[in-house]
Write an enzyme that holds these catalytic residues in place. Sequence first.
Site, short mmCIF file in Angstrom:
data_model
loop_
_atom_site.label_atom_id
_atom_site.label_comp_id
_atom_site.label_asym_id
_atom_site.label_seq_id
_atom_site.Cartn_x
_atom_site.Cartn_y
_atom_site.Cartn_z
N LYS A 130 52.56 -11.87 21.41
CA LYS A 130 53.79 -11.85 20.60
C LYS A 130 53.75 -12.94 19.53
CE LYS A 130 56.90 -9.60 23.88
NZ LYS A 130 56.04 -9.18 25.00
N GLY A 134 54.95 -2.07 34.79
CA GLY A 134 54.84 -3.29 35.58
C GLY A 134 55.32 -3.07 36.99
N ARG A 135 56.52 -3.63 37.26
CA ARG A 135 57.01 -3.69 38.65
C ARG A 135 57.10 -2.34 39.34
NH1 ARG A 135 61.98 -6.87 36.43
NH2 ARG A 135 61.44 -5.41 34.77
N ILE A 159 52.37 -19.24 11.34
CA ILE A 159 51.81 -19.17 9.99
C ILE A 159 50.52 -18.33 10.03
CG2 ILE A 159 52.83 -21.36 9.21
CD1 ILE A 159 50.00 -22.60 9.62
N PRO A 160 50.16 -17.69 8.91
CA PRO A 160 49.01 -16.78 8.93
C PRO A 160 47.73 -17.40 9.49
CG PRO A 160 50.21 -16.54 6.86
CD PRO A 160 50.85 -17.68 7.59
N ARG A 180 59.77 3.69 34.11
CA ARG A 180 59.95 3.65 35.57
C ARG A 180 59.37 4.92 36.18
NH1 ARG A 180 60.23 -0.64 34.90
NH2 ARG A 180 61.85 -2.20 35.14
N LYS A 213 47.75 -5.51 31.04
CA LYS A 213 48.43 -6.36 30.07
C LYS A 213 48.62 -7.75 30.67
CE LYS A 213 53.05 -6.22 28.89
NZ LYS A 213 53.66 -7.54 28.65
#
Length: 244
Positions: free
Chosen positions: A65, A215-216, A69-70, A182, A36
């Site tokens: 994210k 992630g971490r 507008i479209p 986690r 990602k």
Amino acid sequence: MDVDAARRIIVALDFDTAGDAEAIVARLGDAGQAYKIGLELLTAAGPALAARLAAEGKDVFLDLKLFEIPTSVAGAVRAAGRLGATMVTVHAMAGIRIMEAAVRAAADFPQLRVIALTVVTSLTDADLADVGVRATTAEQVPRLARLTRHAGCHGVVASAQDAATLREHLHPGMLIVTPGVRLRAELAGQAATEHARPADPVAAIRAGASHIVIGRSLTRAPDPATVLADLTDELGNIAATRRG
Ligand code: C5P
């Protein structure tokens, strides 16, 4: 290695330089099949790494994210498709026409899936009220999930806690991508009194997630490649048991 299981574990490259991201990709080697890339790395280092990973056959989740507008959303989705991305995110709060524009734009790229965010986990009921949303987050999440289904989105982002209940609001084939996980070893070290404990990856998959984002917990582990390979084996075994 079970590549199908490996592609269900999406490693978040939350770094602010391409060098740091490339270092973890190199350490993971064949164990890492899906990554990602979010706004931090994309803004700091540009899209070159995303294109390179895609060209190497990795799954690339561009966490854009989108809330625009479209026309602009459709343009960004097409750009993600041209880079070879396999997933791109759009905010369900942006409304059905924006999600539909994203889905239409993605149709030109067979590998590309549009994944919608419902309510960002950091938002509280009070935050929603501040922006004029009278529903609670518990009401808003399934409501937006139904909207993503009507828009034709390919999946949603959802916590492990929400995954099971969301399933009933989605088409059976829709993906559920679950962040905020986690590793079990890390959870075991946490104080028992801590509330809202995150799920471990296996629990998230058992709760109905099709993919997890980690992630971490993984990237800071002393030996991330071994941890990821072991996790892939574990998820592969769950899938085999379900098939069997
Ligand atoms: O916490 P961790 O480092 O595993 O986060 C990895 C990714 O998951 C982040 O890039 C973030 O976008 C996402 N995340 C999320 N909701 C959370 C926790 C993390 O969307 N509650």
